[in-house]
Design an enzyme around this catalytic site. Sequence first.
Site, mmCIF file in Angstrom:
data_model
loop_
_atom_site.group_PDB
_atom_site.id
_atom_site.type_symbol
_atom_site.label_atom_id
_atom_site.label_comp_id
_atom_site.label_asym_id
_atom_site.label_seq_id
_atom_site.Cartn_x
_atom_site.Cartn_y
_atom_site.Cartn_z
ATOM 1 C CB SER A 42 33.334 34.245 36.165
ATOM 2 O OG SER A 42 32.047 34.790 36.029
ATOM 3 C CE LYS A 89 32.107 36.815 32.580
ATOM 4 N NZ LYS A 89 32.569 35.750 33.422
#
Length: 180
Positions: A42, A89
């Site tokens: 990701s 993230k």
Amino acid sequence: MLWVVEKMKNVVFEWVKVILAAIIIAFIITQFIRPTLVRGESMYPTLEENDYLIISKVSYKVKNPKFGDIIVFKTDLLQEDGTHKDLVKRVIATEGDHLVIKDFKVYVNEKLVEEPYINGQYTTGDIDIIIPKNKIFAMGDNREKSLDSRYEEVGLIEKSDVMGKVTVRLYPFDRIGLVD
């Protein structure tokens, strides 16, 4: 015989010093930094599967997360072994920011966000939100393969769930260095 006793006392004292130093170093490490391993893609191309990272646990004790920081945070998502999954993230918006995602572009406070780290990808979603107090909106750099704040399963992140800021990549050795 006295010199043997004296020698033994010196050896024991040296061992005690080494053990105490190790305990102090271990305490400092566990209180201020934490290692973590990247699972998934990701955050590609910034981070890759199996990158070994060091996160600063104290970064956000003295300041708030800001746009562009890469963070590790706790979630309610479960792993196969039943433990909660931590995610890595990038911070896109923080409390008070007006975030809009439309036409595959990201705007924060009415300004188009330049995101060279996403490798020409586009951002899906249709979002128009003012980030509430003590919340963070974060997304992965590999937008097509990132479960992040755009999705209900993750949603907005509580500041208290942020474990720290990613600061250094230790592995692979050919990519050792600061992370941004």
